[in-house]
Design an enzyme around this catalytic site. Structure first.
Site, PDB file in Angstrom:
ATOM      1  N   HIS A 181       7.091  -7.651  -2.187  1.00  0.00           N
ATOM      2  CA  HIS A 181       6.973  -7.047  -0.854  1.00  0.00           C
ATOM      3  C   HIS A 181       7.980  -7.703   0.107  1.00  0.00           C
ATOM      4  O   HIS A 181       7.974  -7.413   1.311  1.00  0.00           O
ATOM      5  CB  HIS A 181       5.569  -7.260  -0.283  1.00  0.00           C
ATOM      6  CG  HIS A 181       4.493  -6.500  -1.011  1.00  0.00           C
ATOM      7  ND1 HIS A 181       4.651  -5.203  -1.424  1.00  0.00           N
ATOM      8  CD2 HIS A 181       3.237  -6.858  -1.390  1.00  0.00           C
ATOM      9  CE1 HIS A 181       3.539  -4.788  -2.023  1.00  0.00           C
ATOM     10  NE2 HIS A 181       2.676  -5.774  -2.028  1.00  0.00           N
TER      11      HIS A 181
ATOM     12  N   LYS B  35       0.796  -1.241   0.000  1.00  0.00           N
ATOM     13  CA  LYS B  35       0.000   0.000   0.000  1.00  0.00           C
ATOM     14  C   LYS B  35       0.821   1.280   0.000  1.00  0.00           C
ATOM     15  O   LYS B  35       0.401   2.321   0.508  1.00  0.00           O
ATOM     16  CB  LYS B  35      -1.022   0.055   1.164  1.00  0.00           C
ATOM     17  CG  LYS B  35      -1.814  -1.199   1.419  1.00  0.00           C
ATOM     18  CD  LYS B  35      -2.211  -1.949   0.211  1.00  0.00           C
ATOM     19  CE  LYS B  35      -3.277  -1.326  -0.648  1.00  0.00           C
ATOM     20  NZ  LYS B  35      -3.460  -2.122  -1.903  1.00  0.00           N
TER      21      LYS B  35
ATOM     22  N   GLY C 131       2.257   2.371  -2.995  1.00  0.00           N
ATOM     23  CA  GLY C 131       2.361   2.875  -4.364  1.00  0.00           C
ATOM     24  C   GLY C 131       2.971   1.888  -5.350  1.00  0.00           C
ATOM     25  O   GLY C 131       3.405   2.274  -6.443  1.00  0.00           O
ATOM     26  N   THR C 132       2.967   0.612  -4.987  1.00  0.00           N
ATOM     27  CA  THR C 132       3.556  -0.429  -5.833  1.00  0.00           C
ATOM     28  C   THR C 132       2.908  -0.460  -7.219  1.00  0.00           C
ATOM     29  O   THR C 132       3.605  -0.513  -8.239  1.00  0.00           O
ATOM     30  CB  THR C 132       3.323  -1.818  -5.181  1.00  0.00           C
ATOM     31  OG1 THR C 132       3.396  -1.687  -3.773  1.00  0.00           O
ATOM     32  CG2 THR C 132       4.287  -2.842  -5.695  1.00  0.00           C
ATOM     33  N   THR C 133       1.581  -0.435  -7.240  1.00  0.00           N
ATOM     34  CA  THR C 133       0.855  -0.564  -8.511  1.00  0.00           C
ATOM     35  C   THR C 133       1.191   0.618  -9.427  1.00  0.00           C
ATOM     36  O   THR C 133       1.393   0.449 -10.636  1.00  0.00           O
ATOM     37  CB  THR C 133      -0.669  -0.590  -8.231  1.00  0.00           C
ATOM     38  OG1 THR C 133      -0.903  -1.500  -7.152  1.00  0.00           O
ATOM     39  CG2 THR C 133      -1.456  -0.990  -9.446  1.00  0.00           C
TER      40      THR C 133
ATOM     41  N   ARG D  20      -7.722   3.377  -4.939  1.00  0.00           N
ATOM     42  CA  ARG D  20      -8.717   3.935  -4.019  1.00  0.00           C
ATOM     43  C   ARG D  20      -8.672   5.441  -4.187  1.00  0.00           C
ATOM     44  O   ARG D  20      -9.172   5.962  -5.163  1.00  0.00           O
ATOM     45  CB  ARG D  20      -8.418   3.468  -2.583  1.00  0.00           C
ATOM     46  CG  ARG D  20      -9.583   3.576  -1.619  1.00  0.00           C
ATOM     47  CD  ARG D  20      -9.175   3.099  -0.220  1.00  0.00           C
ATOM     48  NE  ARG D  20      -8.120   3.892   0.356  1.00  0.00           N
ATOM     49  CZ  ARG D  20      -8.291   4.963   1.139  1.00  0.00           C
ATOM     50  NH1 ARG D  20      -9.504   5.337   1.466  1.00  0.00           N
ATOM     51  NH2 ARG D  20      -7.260   5.643   1.624  1.00  0.00           N
ATOM     52  N   LYS D  21      -8.037   6.155  -3.264  1.00  0.00           N
ATOM     53  CA  LYS D  21      -8.006   7.620  -3.361  1.00  0.00           C
ATOM     54  C   LYS D  21      -6.707   8.138  -3.973  1.00  0.00           C
ATOM     55  O   LYS D  21      -6.705   9.117  -4.712  1.00  0.00           O
ATOM     56  CB  LYS D  21      -8.188   8.238  -1.981  1.00  0.00           C
ATOM     57  CG  LYS D  21      -9.508   7.875  -1.331  1.00  0.00           C
ATOM     58  CD  LYS D  21     -10.148   9.093  -0.777  1.00  0.00           C
ATOM     59  CE  LYS D  21     -11.625   8.883  -0.653  1.00  0.00           C
ATOM     60  NZ  LYS D  21     -12.282   9.772   0.242  1.00  0.00           N
TER      61      LYS D  21
ATOM     62  N   ARG E  14       6.112   5.230   1.537  1.00  0.00           N
ATOM     63  CA  ARG E  14       5.068   6.234   1.717  1.00  0.00           C
ATOM     64  C   ARG E  14       4.984   6.551   3.199  1.00  0.00           C
ATOM     65  O   ARG E  14       5.346   5.689   4.031  1.00  0.00           O
ATOM     66  CB  ARG E  14       3.760   5.597   1.246  1.00  0.00           C
ATOM     67  CG  ARG E  14       2.582   6.516   1.170  1.00  0.00           C
ATOM     68  CD  ARG E  14       1.369   5.744   0.685  1.00  0.00           C
ATOM     69  NE  ARG E  14       0.280   6.642   0.382  1.00  0.00           N
ATOM     70  CZ  ARG E  14      -0.946   6.246   0.062  1.00  0.00           C
ATOM     71  NH1 ARG E  14      -1.224   4.943  -0.004  1.00  0.00           N
ATOM     72  NH2 ARG E  14      -1.881   7.130  -0.198  1.00  0.00           N
TER      73      ARG E  14
ATOM     74  N   SER F 109      -4.430   3.149   4.237  1.00  0.00           N
ATOM     75  CA  SER F 109      -4.614   2.370   3.009  1.00  0.00           C
ATOM     76  C   SER F 109      -4.626   0.866   3.319  1.00  0.00           C
ATOM     77  O   SER F 109      -5.450   0.102   2.803  1.00  0.00           O
ATOM     78  CB  SER F 109      -3.490   2.719   2.021  1.00  0.00           C
ATOM     79  OG  SER F 109      -3.714   2.104   0.795  1.00  0.00           O
TER      80      SER F 109
HETATM   81  P1  A3P Z   1      -4.983   4.664  -1.049  1.00  0.00           P
HETATM   82  O1  A3P Z   1      -5.575   3.456  -0.434  1.00  0.00           O
HETATM   83  O2  A3P Z   1      -4.444   5.634  -0.030  1.00  0.00           O
HETATM   84  O3  A3P Z   1      -5.864   5.342  -2.024  1.00  0.00           O
HETATM   85  P2  A3P Z   1      -0.185  -0.535  -3.603  1.00  0.00           P
HETATM   86  O4  A3P Z   1      -0.184  -0.418  -5.072  1.00  0.00           O
HETATM   87  O5  A3P Z   1       1.206  -0.596  -3.022  1.00  0.00           O
HETATM   88  O6  A3P Z   1      -1.069  -1.608  -3.126  1.00  0.00           O
HETATM   89  O7  A3P Z   1      -0.744   0.853  -3.014  1.00  0.00           O
HETATM   90  C1  A3P Z   1      -2.084   1.193  -3.170  1.00  0.00           C
HETATM   91  C2  A3P Z   1      -2.220   2.667  -2.883  1.00  0.00           C
HETATM   92  O8  A3P Z   1      -1.692   3.407  -3.999  1.00  0.00           O
HETATM   93  C3  A3P Z   1      -3.687   3.070  -2.752  1.00  0.00           C
HETATM   94  O9  A3P Z   1      -3.684   4.211  -1.872  1.00  0.00           O
HETATM   95  C4  A3P Z   1      -4.020   3.458  -4.186  1.00  0.00           C
HETATM   96  O10 A3P Z   1      -5.152   4.267  -4.314  1.00  0.00           O
HETATM   97  C5  A3P Z   1      -2.736   4.189  -4.585  1.00  0.00           C
HETATM   98  N1  A3P Z   1      -2.558   4.230  -6.048  1.00  0.00           N
HETATM   99  C6  A3P Z   1      -2.801   3.241  -6.944  1.00  0.00           C
HETATM  100  N2  A3P Z   1      -2.528   3.664  -8.186  1.00  0.00           N
HETATM  101  C7  A3P Z   1      -2.109   4.949  -8.076  1.00  0.00           C
HETATM  102  C8  A3P Z   1      -1.696   5.930  -9.029  1.00  0.00           C
HETATM  103  N3  A3P Z   1      -1.680   5.681 -10.316  1.00  0.00           N
HETATM  104  N4  A3P Z   1      -1.330   7.137  -8.561  1.00  0.00           N
HETATM  105  C9  A3P Z   1      -1.333   7.426  -7.240  1.00  0.00           C
HETATM  106  N5  A3P Z   1      -1.732   6.535  -6.286  1.00  0.00           N
HETATM  107  C10 A3P Z   1      -2.105   5.317  -6.695  1.00  0.00           C
END
Ligand code: A3P
Length: 308
Positions: A109, A39, A41-43, A269-270, A132, A140
């Site tokens: 991870h 959570k 910013g991996t994606t 999500r947000k 983060r 998150s």
């Molecule tokens: P929130 O839950 O605060 O919205 P991960 O990819 O490591 O699982 O992290 C997920 C978090 O990154 C979530 O945060 C998600 O909304 C946010 N996220 C996913 N894609 C994103 C993007 N393109 N730009 C910014 N934040 C992003």
């Protein structure tokens, strides 16, 4: 969860696969590994790195980029999901690893201590770590846990977490791939000791000034943006394509499950900095802040907690 090398791993099967990856994964000089605590910013980094590495190679003009038709988790394989035999994930078998196009992109991870030695010692293989601030990461994770992890629990042993309970467990480090600070600090120290090997990125910096950090990433992977690309707006195109608003709108990210069986949309999500302020009580802020100061003391690492 299972505790190993001072970190908590989710579930026996994924843990077994992690051990197999630690033992059997053979890094190549050209491999790029995205490492992160969940959570953070991996994606997003998966999408950005894929876009940077695959730009302008004649295969993917931006409007045909695979990012528009495949979830980022399908473009960047997760190390702990690779099937080294006896695993249950069908994402990628170890025999297919050699067939992946170069540079091979992986995410993970897994904490630094548990990474395959071959990643650590392979000269050319590089690690991009994203982190983060702990407050937003916490919120998150709490949402993700209550929405997704419980659904995945086939044995239905997991119960919903109240914010307060999750806070207590988080404090003890008893969370997936926790403890958080140790995960982050280990990679931070590696990035200081060997900046050519480990690039340390912060979610908040990427949000605030994506252009500068996209250039840092491209330089780090030795695919710098040329002046001509800059003036053509390639960096801006990548930023816009991978923005959370755009990613959320894509059909491929709205429907279906990723390889780990999680709803693809759960990863968007947000995507904000500072949203934690609506969740934490003053005593929680104080405790988290104290823990943060204590853990980061002497490391030189700092976090931005709110957006400027
Ligand atoms: P929130 O839950 O605060 O919205 P991960 O990819 O490591 O699982 O992290 C997920 C978090 O990154 C979530 O945060 C998600 O909304 C946010 N996220 C996913 N894609 C994103 C993007 N393109 N730009 C910014 N934040 C992003």
């Amino acid at each position: 969860m299972i505790q190993y090398q001072s970190f908590w791993f989710p579930g026996y099967r994924l843990f077994k696969n992690t051990l197999k990856s630690q033992k059997h994964f053979k890094a190549k000089d050209t491999d790029l590994i995205i490492a992160s605590h969940p959570k953070t910013g991996t994606t997003w980094l998966n999408a950005l790195l894929f876009a940077i590495v695959n730009r302008d190679n004649g295969n993917h003009p931006m409007n045909e980029s695979p990012i528009l038709s495949q979830h980022p988790h399908h473009l960047v394989n997760r190390l702990e999901d690779v099937n080294f035999g006896g695993g249950f994930f069908n994402q990628l078998s170890s025999s297919q690893l050699d067939d992946l196009p170069s540079p091979r992109l992986f995410s993970t991870h897994i904490p630094y201590v548990t990474l395959s030695e071959s990643i650590k010692t392979c000269d050319g293989c590089r690690i991009l770590y994203i982190c983060r601030n702990p407050f937003d990461t916490f919120v998150s994770q709490w949402h993700f846990y209550n929405k997704v992890v419980i659904d995945l629990d086939g044995e239905q042993t997991l119960k919903p977490y109240t914010f307060e309970q999750f806070f207590e467990d988080w404090f003890e480090g008893r969370i997936l791939f926790g403890p958080f600070f140790e995960h982050v600090i280990d990679y931070w120290m590696q990035s200081l000791a060997n900046p050519k090997k480990v690039l340390f990125l912060k979610y908040e910096d990427l949000k605030e000034n994506p252009t500068i950090h996209l250039k840092r990433i491209a330089d780090f992977v030795e695919m710098p943006f040329s002046l001509e690309e800059e003036s053509r707006g390639v960096i801006r195109e990548i930023i816009d394509m991978c923005s959370i608003n755009n990613m959320k709108k894509l059909d491929v990210n709205k429907n279906g499950l990723n390889y780990s069986g999680v709803e693809k949309k759960a990863y968007f999500r947000k995507g904000e900095v500072g949203g934690w302020i609506n969740y934490f009580t003053p005593p929680m802020i104080e405790r988290m802040d104290r823990l943060m100061q204590q853990k980061l003391q002497g490391t030189g690492l700092t976090f931005k907690l709110i957006s400027e």
